[in-house]
Design an enzyme around this catalytic site. Structure first.
Site, PDB file in Angstrom:
ATOM      1  N   ARG A  16      -3.689  42.817  -4.189  1.00 11.20           N
ATOM      2  CA  ARG A  16      -2.958  44.080  -4.302  1.00 11.20           C
ATOM      3  C   ARG A  16      -3.746  45.115  -5.094  1.00 11.20           C
ATOM      4  NH1 ARG A  16       0.210  40.027  -4.390  1.00 11.20           N
ATOM      5  NH2 ARG A  16      -0.043  39.779  -6.618  1.00 11.20           N
ATOM      6  N   GLU A  63      -1.179  31.187 -14.361  1.00  8.20           N
ATOM      7  CA  GLU A  63       0.178  30.599 -14.418  1.00  8.20           C
ATOM      8  C   GLU A  63       0.341  29.516 -13.351  1.00  8.20           C
ATOM      9  OE1 GLU A  63       3.169  34.236 -14.920  1.00  8.20           O
ATOM     10  OE2 GLU A  63       1.315  34.787 -13.903  1.00  8.20           O
TER      11      GLU A  63
END
Ligand code: AMP
Length: 174
Positions: free
Chosen positions: A62, A99
């Protein structure tokens, strides 16, 4: 509402994507509204108009949407940082713990000229692992990171701590 408030209002929270307990900040509604997309790009561009960097480094995937537009607007080069295995030519690589597990990022070996001053651009600053690894790749090639710019910063994840060597700009914070 200010431009920043309008852009912030368009960000869509998607709970539990890609997995619990992540609340994903979906920027695609911004892209659907031309004046908001332009406003977001302008926010990231305006601060660099007087002193232009040599290149904008955009982060897969993105980040490319904003970084490409910023590079075009400023009239400077664009360098993609991609996930391992995606770039066709010889690469430098660096890894970090995200993560979601171990990630490796890569950049073409000739993407940054020694001494080049670059700005790193991504959509969201979360834990800072991605941007700090991109910065390490720039420095491996002899470049200098002038600033790291994000549309959105998730302050509670303390990503700024990992990027403390660099100025950070993020107009929207949570
Ligand atoms: P980090 O390395 O933790 O700073 O993660 C930043 C990268 O992961 C950016 O490229 C973001 O696009 C993406 N990312 C991480 N967390 C989120 C989130 N909650 N919403 C949207 N994108 C995220």
């Amino acid at each position: 509402m200010s431009a920043i408030e309008q852009i912030k209002a368009a960000v869509r929270d998607v709970p539990n994507f890609p997995k619990p307990p992540v609340i994903f900040k979906d920027i695609t509604p911004i892209l659907q509204q031309p004046e908001l997309f332009r406003g977001a790009v302008d926010l990231l561009c305006d601060r660099h108009r007087r002193q232009k960097p040599d290149a904008i480094v955009g982060i897969d995937a993105r980040g490319f949407i904003f970084a490409g537009a910023v590079a075009y607007q400023l009239g400077v080069g664009f360098v993609p940082v991609r996930k391992k295995g995606k770039l066709p030519y010889k690469t430098v690589e660096a890894s970090y713990e995200s993560e979601y597990g171990r990630e490796t990022l890569s950049m073409h070996v000739d993407a940054i000229k020694p001494g080049a001053r670059v700005v790193i651009v991504d959509d969201v600053l979360a834990t800072g692992g991605t941007a700090s690894t991109a910065a390490a790749l720039v420095e491996k090639l002899g470049g200098q990171v002038n600033e790291c710019d994000f549309l959105i910063e998730l302050k509670f994840l303390n990503g700024a701590e990992k990027l403390r060597k660099y100025p950070i700009f993020a107009p929207i914070a949570y």
